[in-house]
Structures are given as C-alpha cells and as structure tokens.
Design a protein around this motif. Structure first.
Motif, mmCIF file in Angstrom:
data_model
loop_
_atom_site.group_PDB
_atom_site.id
_atom_site.type_symbol
_atom_site.label_atom_id
_atom_site.label_comp_id
_atom_site.label_asym_id
_atom_site.label_seq_id
_atom_site.Cartn_x
_atom_site.Cartn_y
_atom_site.Cartn_z
ATOM 1 N N LYS A 57 69.323 20.594 46.742
ATOM 2 C CA LYS A 57 69.579 21.917 46.177
ATOM 3 C C LYS A 57 70.872 21.976 45.361
ATOM 4 N N ARG A 58 71.879 21.204 45.774
ATOM 5 C CA ARG A 58 73.194 21.371 45.158
ATOM 6 C C ARG A 58 73.930 20.036 45.094
ATOM 7 N N ASN B 215 71.803 22.247 40.651
ATOM 8 C CA ASN B 215 72.801 23.307 40.772
ATOM 9 C C ASN B 215 74.121 22.603 41.083
ATOM 10 N N TYR B 216 74.985 22.459 40.092
ATOM 11 C CA TYR B 216 76.156 21.600 40.251
ATOM 12 C C TYR B 216 77.462 22.378 40.219
ATOM 13 N N PRO C 235 77.457 29.536 47.263
ATOM 14 C CA PRO C 235 76.309 28.998 46.526
ATOM 15 C C PRO C 235 76.136 29.600 45.139
ATOM 16 N N THR C 236 76.781 30.751 44.866
ATOM 17 C CA THR C 236 76.639 31.356 43.544
ATOM 18 C C THR C 236 77.537 30.681 42.503
ATOM 19 N N SER D 38 77.570 28.174 40.374
ATOM 20 C CA SER D 38 76.466 27.342 39.912
ATOM 21 C C SER D 38 76.685 26.868 38.484
ATOM 22 N N ARG D 39 76.440 25.578 38.274
ATOM 23 C CA ARG D 39 76.497 24.963 36.955
ATOM 24 C C ARG D 39 77.828 25.267 36.269
#
Length: 215
Positions: free
Chosen positions: A106-107, A146-147, A191-192, A194-195
């Motif tokens: 996921k990440r 999602n990095y 988690p928000t 992202s990218r």
C-alpha cells in the motif's frame, strides 16, 4: 500495519526497527541479506526475512508477503566502491519498488538524500551517490505506489531532538539519524501524506506538527 524495513541492519534502519518494536503500534519485519543477521534479530524478538538487493526481484518480493508498508533505508555505505552504489542505492532501490508494486504494497517510504534532486549541487565523490538517489526517486515518483520520499540533510550521530523542518530547502543542513528514524515511524500514522518528496533537516517544529502540515 505490517511494516518491512529494507536495510534493517543499517544505522537508520536499526533505529526504525527498535522504535517500532518498542512502540508496539505496528508489526515490524526486518529485511536482511545474511543468515546471521536473521538470527540476531530473532534473538531480539523481531522477525527477519532474508533477501539480497543484488538478487532477484522475485526474492525481494517474497519478503513482502502480508506487508502494508515498505521502508527503504538501505545503502552501500561509504567504504564501498561506485559499483556498489549503483547495485544497491540505485538498482536495489529500483528492484524493491518493482517488488512492492507486484506485491500490492500500500505504501512506500524512501530515505533519499538532500540535494539529490538538484544536479547543480552534486559535487566531488558524492556525485555517483546523488545520481543513484535521483534516479531511484524518479522511478518511485513514476510508480503507482503511495510514496513518501524523505531527503534528510547531512546525517549526524547526535541524540535526536524531536524537532525538525520539512519542505523544500535551499541550503544543505544536518539532522541526527535518530530524528530521521523517528520521522519515518511517525509518518506511518499519516496515510494522507501521499506522493510527496520533501527535504528533512533539524528545525523548531515537533515531528508530529511538521507531518500534520504535510498531511
């Protein structure tokens, strides 16, 4: 979450593993390349999975079973030649990204280097290392993962302060390795974020507040 630390036997990687185990909020797994390292982590009550960044993508992917987040903190180290810089810092990172995509991770949190995204700041013996980081980060940014790319400043072995600055920096400054590790661990709870790719140096803001501003 289940978190795999690639480069768990390195200085930052070890700190991340220890902090995750102590925090007990996430399940930590250590990826290492030697059997004796597997045994060392097992003695500490930590599951270790065996794979070599110079090996196959399939072997690396096998360590990602039931893994939600991959943290890449591996590096060839300053005592090796440019060949290892290419094979570990670049190709090893690329293989790990490919494996994570295949495994449905996921990440992905990447430990990069400050100024690696500015070719004009590459100089001297650091040029091959910076180039490796630059192209590995480029591939991650073009992936479907999602990095979060963290580009820490010059790494110090001083105790962490818990206070950082994140964003885009114009000057190359420093940060304790412990604060980099603490930022990685705390970022798992955001988690928000992202990218994004950001520079990370010592500052006046708490880690939690700094990450909240990114979220």
């Amino acid at each position: 979450m289940n978190v795999l630390i690639v480069g768990a036997n390195g200085q930052i990687g070890k700190m991340v593993v220890e902090k995750l185990k102590k925090g007990k909020k996430h399940n930590v797994r250590a990826m290492v390349r030697k059997e004796e390292q597997v045994a060392d982590f097992k003695d500490k009550g930590i599951e270790a999975r065996l794979a070599d960044l110079e090996g196959s993508v399939d072997a690396i992917q096998a360590t990602m079973k039931e893994i939600d987040v991959v943290v890449f903190s591996a590096g060839s180290g300053g005592s090796t030649g440019y060949d290892k810089t290419i094979l570990i810092d670049l190709d090893g990172a690329v293989k790990t990204i490919e494996a994570a995509e295949r495994a449905g991770v996921k990440r992905f949190i990447m430990v990069s280097s400050i100024a690696s995204n500015h070719r004009e700041k590459w100089s001297g013996d650091m040029k091959p290392y910076m180039a490796a980081k630059y192209y590995a980060d480029q591939l991650l940014e073009k992936s479907g993962l999602n990095y979060l790319i963290l580009r820490p400043g010059m790494l110090e072995n001083e105790p962490g302060t818990g206070r950082i600055k994140v964003g885009i920096e114009t000057a190359i400054r420093s940060i304790p390795r412990e604060d980099v590790a603490s930022t990685i661990v705390s970022a798992l709870d955001y988690p928000t974020i992202s990218r994004q790719a950001v520079d990370l140096i010592s500052g006046d803001t708490s880690i939690e507040e700094a990450l909240t501003q990114l979220a």
